[in-house]
Write a protein that holds these residues in place. Sequence first.
Motif, PDB file in Angstrom:
ATOM      1  N   LEU A 138      16.059   5.897 -16.576  1.00 24.00           N
ATOM      2  CA  LEU A 138      14.788   5.332 -17.034  1.00 24.00           C
ATOM      3  C   LEU A 138      14.132   4.617 -15.868  1.00 24.00           C
ATOM      4  CD1 LEU A 138      15.926   3.846 -20.446  1.00 24.00           C
ATOM      5  CD2 LEU A 138      14.534   5.875 -20.105  1.00 24.00           C
ATOM      6  N   LEU A 139      12.812   4.544 -15.882  1.00 23.29           N
ATOM      7  CA  LEU A 139      12.066   3.837 -14.853  1.00 23.29           C
ATOM      8  C   LEU A 139      11.184   2.778 -15.480  1.00 23.29           C
ATOM      9  CD1 LEU A 139      12.052   6.950 -13.248  1.00 23.29           C
ATOM     10  CD2 LEU A 139      11.045   5.349 -11.673  1.00 23.29           C
ATOM     11  N   ALA A 140      10.999   1.691 -14.745  1.00 25.78           N
ATOM     12  CA  ALA A 140      10.060   0.655 -15.152  1.00 25.78           C
ATOM     13  C   ALA A 140       9.386   0.113 -13.902  1.00 25.78           C
ATOM     14  CB  ALA A 140      10.765  -0.468 -15.893  1.00 25.78           C
ATOM     15  N   SER A 141       8.180  -0.374 -14.082  1.00 25.56           N
ATOM     16  CA  SER A 141       7.433  -0.981 -12.989  1.00 25.56           C
ATOM     17  C   SER A 141       6.978  -2.367 -13.407  1.00 25.56           C
ATOM     18  CB  SER A 141       6.202  -0.145 -12.634  1.00 25.56           C
ATOM     19  OG  SER A 141       6.586   1.115 -12.175  1.00 25.56           O
ATOM     20  N   ILE A 142       7.044  -3.276 -12.453  1.00 28.61           N
ATOM     21  CA  ILE A 142       6.552  -4.638 -12.645  1.00 28.61           C
ATOM     22  C   ILE A 142       5.517  -4.858 -11.553  1.00 28.61           C
ATOM     23  CG2 ILE A 142       7.176  -7.072 -12.449  1.00 28.61           C
ATOM     24  CD1 ILE A 142       8.927  -6.408 -14.518  1.00 28.61           C
ATOM     25  N   ALA A 143       4.404  -5.468 -11.891  1.00 27.18           N
ATOM     26  CA  ALA A 143       3.397  -5.803 -10.877  1.00 27.18           C
ATOM     27  C   ALA A 143       3.108  -7.290 -10.958  1.00 27.18           C
ATOM     28  CB  ALA A 143       2.123  -5.002 -11.099  1.00 27.18           C
ATOM     29  N   VAL A 144       3.004  -7.888  -9.797  1.00 26.89           N
ATOM     30  CA  VAL A 144       2.574  -9.277  -9.704  1.00 26.89           C
ATOM     31  C   VAL A 144       1.140  -9.219  -9.197  1.00 26.89           C
ATOM     32  CG1 VAL A 144       2.985 -11.532  -8.674  1.00 26.89           C
ATOM     33  CG2 VAL A 144       4.918 -10.026  -9.188  1.00 26.89           C
ATOM     34  N   ARG A 145       0.224  -9.596 -10.092  1.00 27.42           N
ATOM     35  CA  ARG A 145      -1.187  -9.538  -9.726  1.00 27.42           C
ATOM     36  C   ARG A 145      -1.560 -10.696  -8.808  1.00 27.42           C
ATOM     37  NH1 ARG A 145      -3.962  -8.435 -15.461  1.00 27.42           N
ATOM     38  NH2 ARG A 145      -4.339 -10.634 -15.133  1.00 27.42           N
ATOM     39  N   LYS A 146      -2.728 -10.596  -8.226  1.00 25.95           N
ATOM     40  CA  LYS A 146      -3.193 -11.615  -7.283  1.00 25.95           C
ATOM     41  C   LYS A 146      -3.313 -12.985  -7.950  1.00 25.95           C
ATOM     42  CE  LYS A 146      -6.473 -11.916  -3.522  1.00 25.95           C
ATOM     43  NZ  LYS A 146      -7.651 -11.312  -2.926  1.00 25.95           N
ATOM     44  N   ASP A 147      -3.609 -13.002  -9.252  1.00 24.26           N
ATOM     45  CA  ASP A 147      -3.729 -14.274  -9.972  1.00 24.26           C
ATOM     46  C   ASP A 147      -2.377 -14.821 -10.421  1.00 24.26           C
ATOM     47  OD1 ASP A 147      -3.076 -12.587 -12.072  1.00 24.26           O
ATOM     48  OD2 ASP A 147      -4.896 -12.964 -13.230  1.00 24.26           O
ATOM     49  N   GLY A 148      -1.283 -14.118 -10.068  1.00 29.08           N
ATOM     50  CA  GLY A 148       0.065 -14.578 -10.395  1.00 29.08           C
ATOM     51  C   GLY A 148       0.620 -14.016 -11.687  1.00 29.08           C
ATOM     52  N   ALA A 149      -0.207 -13.342 -12.469  1.00 34.17           N
ATOM     53  CA  ALA A 149       0.257 -12.752 -13.732  1.00 34.17           C
ATOM     54  C   ALA A 149       1.205 -11.592 -13.436  1.00 34.17           C
ATOM     55  CB  ALA A 149      -0.925 -12.262 -14.555  1.00 34.17           C
TER      56      ALA A 149
END
Length: 140
Positions: A41-52
């Motif tokens: 399985l694959l998952a992605s996490i992103a940390v946006r510029k606003d920290g979210a």
Amino acid sequence: MFSFRHNNLLWYILIMKREIFNYFDIAGKLTMAKKDERSFLLASIAVRKDGAIVSATNAASKFPNRQLHSEYKVSKKCDVGSIVYVCRVRLLDGTFGMARPCRSCMKCLISRGVKKVYYTIDQNEFGVINLDTMQERKYQ
């Protein structure tokens, strides 16, 4: 003998590696929460510029479809300057595997202005792609 500056750099690298693997662990836990019959399985996490922090998991399909890739899904939640972490988990033993985004997903991430993509290679190794320069490095 190492200089003070060199020791600080080593500590910085260790702290950054720990932070990167923390995001991979979060993504791995997201994948394990899914019920699926595939071997990985694959998952992605992103940390946006606003920290979210935003996330997405891949979906099963009998035919290739990039819109089901976790990287594609998370790119829709990113803003300019985001950093993305992609993790593949082998269900057989729960270890990390190669999760480098495909060319199609890379195009989506670039078009959204993502700054860097970190991806798992195996349990103790990861790669990073700087999307501004398209330079890729691997770390252990």
